[in-house]
Enzyme design. Structure first.
Site, PDB file in Angstrom:
ATOM      1  N   HIS A  17     -10.716  14.540  15.350  1.00  0.00           N
ATOM      2  CA  HIS A  17     -11.129  14.984  14.020  1.00  0.00           C
ATOM      3  C   HIS A  17     -12.383  15.845  14.082  1.00  0.00           C
ATOM      4  O   HIS A  17     -13.050  16.039  13.067  1.00  0.00           O
ATOM      5  CB  HIS A  17     -11.343  13.786  13.097  1.00  0.00           C
ATOM      6  N   LYS A  26      -4.746  19.206  14.144  1.00  0.00           N
ATOM      7  CA  LYS A  26      -5.633  19.081  12.983  1.00  0.00           C
ATOM      8  C   LYS A  26      -6.398  20.384  12.806  1.00  0.00           C
ATOM      9  O   LYS A  26      -5.924  21.279  12.133  1.00  0.00           O
ATOM     10  CB  LYS A  26      -6.525  17.855  13.153  1.00  0.00           C
TER      11      LYS A  26
END
Length: 429
Positions: free
Chosen positions: A217, A248
């Site tokens: 992340h 992501k």
């Protein structure tokens, strides 16, 4: 009834199954118009604004990435033909691994079909092969980390979330001569808070531990050229293995590890989730390569993401809505009740055309349900303000406890820096 099905269902009531069932919205993102998407529910299509995607920077619709994918499909087709052990390497696999190793300043990199398989496969090998390895794992680590460590068979100690004193207490009690491995995430996926990496590196140095950090992340979003939190702190070289994802910040799909060549070679040789699965299609690898290269040269998307996250933090503070952390772009509004959380998600969709998925067990502990909000680089300021206004209205209508009602507090409200926490012990400190 099939005997295996009967065995699985034994002890479970219809209510139990209905309560645990997860339903997912049918949604079609629009390239060139994201974060707008078409959602289908109850046989009807409607337009929604997406506020819970992990495509944080909008790279899934970046024109350079799309062009790279399309061009490579024309040359190589849509599949890879099998595992790399059988079908060999495509040149884009090699180029992407070289790019990722260079991004993180490591000797080598290895691609996996997903971030989950990267963690599971790499940790099974890295924790399992050195005899008598003792692992120290953060209590909030992802399921893929938990599974990899479980499959390794290594002895594992779990330290309280982000509690470096507890980590040192556990590692100091381990035999001095045994191999030690510390495993943490840098940005935690549900809370959005950030690990105290410098203190963890100090402990690793003091006790001679190998380190494995999960930057899924963070890559693309933080640090010079998007290399992650450790790079942002200037201490990437203090961590042995850096794991990341392409799904992501980079907007495609796949996972990877980077680190010393000897360790990467061991994982390449023995990780079952690498050896026995089909490799990434060349077009996906080419798209991911284009995305990594683009974000190494552009700070625009990172700045927009940061600005939107800071704005939403400040608006939620003003609205008295409790959220877990301001450490990152993941803004987890705390509801604390499964049915209430689902209802809030439903009303945001029905009243405002806003899609935010409610998060319940097992993704978070029962009683700690959240709306996991992800403002992105492709939202604009007006959209952030409209979202906060809509959320405040839903909060008031459903009478969800406010920050003040929960004895939640915010401090350091200056210069765009807000620190949110809970005094009641419901959430990790």
């Amino acid at each position: 009834m099939n005997v295996h099905l009967a065995s699985y269902l034994s002890g479970k009531t219809a209510d139990d199954l209905a309560e645990s069932k997860r339903e997912f919205l049918e949604i079609g993102r629009r390239s060139g118009n994201y974060p707008m998407a078409t959602a289908r529910r109850d046989g009807m299509n409607s337009e929604v604004s997406v506020w819970c995607s992990n495509d944080y920077l909008g790279m899934g619709q970046n024109r350079q990435v799309i062009a790279a994918v399309q061009t490579t499909i024309d040359v190589h087709g849509v599949g890879s033909g099998g595992s790399r052990n059988i079908g060999g390497n495509n040149h884009y696999h090699v180029l992407l691994e070289d790019e990722l190793a260079d991004l993180h300043g490591k000797e080598a990199a290895l691609l996996f079909s997903s971030g989950y398989t990267a963690n599971e496969g790499a940790l099974t090998v890295l924790a399992g092969m050195p005899k008598d390895t003792v692992v120290f794992s953060d209590a909030k680590n992802h399921a893929s980390i938990i599974d990899g460590l479980r499959h390794s068979g290594a002895q594992k100690h779990v330290f309280r979330h982000n509690d470096v004193a507890h980590l040192e207490e556990l590692i100091a009690a381990a035999p001095a001569d045994c191999p030690k491995l510390i495993v943490v995430e840098t940005v935690y996926s549900m809370s959005g808070n950030v690990a105290p990496l410098a203190a963890i590196a100090d402990i690793a140095d003091k006790y001679g531990a190998t380190t494995f950090i999960d930057e899924v992340h963070a890559v693309g979003m933080y640090g010079p050229q998007g290399a992650g939190i450790a790079a942002r702190e200037g201490i990437a070289d203090r961590f042995t293995v850096v794991m990341g994802t392409l799904a992501k910040g980079y907007g495609t799909v796949g996972g990877y590890i980077t680190g010393p060549a000897a360790l990467v070679d061991a994982v390449r040789t023995y990780a079952r989730s690498f050896v026995f699965t089909t490799s990434l299609p060349p077009a996906v690898a080419a798209g991911a390569l284009a995305s990594v290269q683009y974000l190494r040269s552009s700070d625009v998307e990172r700045k927009l993401l940061s600005e939107n996250a800071r704005l939403l933090h400040s608006l939620l503070v003003a609205a008295d809505i409790p959220f877990i952390s301001t450490d990152s772009h993941i803004v987890s509004a705390f509801v604390g009740d499964d049915e209430m959380c689902k209802r809030a998600s439903q009303l945001l969709f029905e009243r405002h055309g806003i899609y935010v998925q409610s998060i319940n067990a097992p993704s978070v502990p029962a009683g700690e349900e959240i709306l996991r909000i992800a403002p992105s680089a492709v939202h604009d300021q007006n959209e952030v303000e409209d979202f906060a206004r809509a959320l405040r209205g839903i909060w008031e209508e459903l009478q969800i406890p406010t920050a003040r009602a929960r004895d939640w507090f915010t401090s350091e409200l200056c210069g765009g820096s807000i620190r949110a926490a809970a005094k009641d012990g419901l959430l990790p400190q």
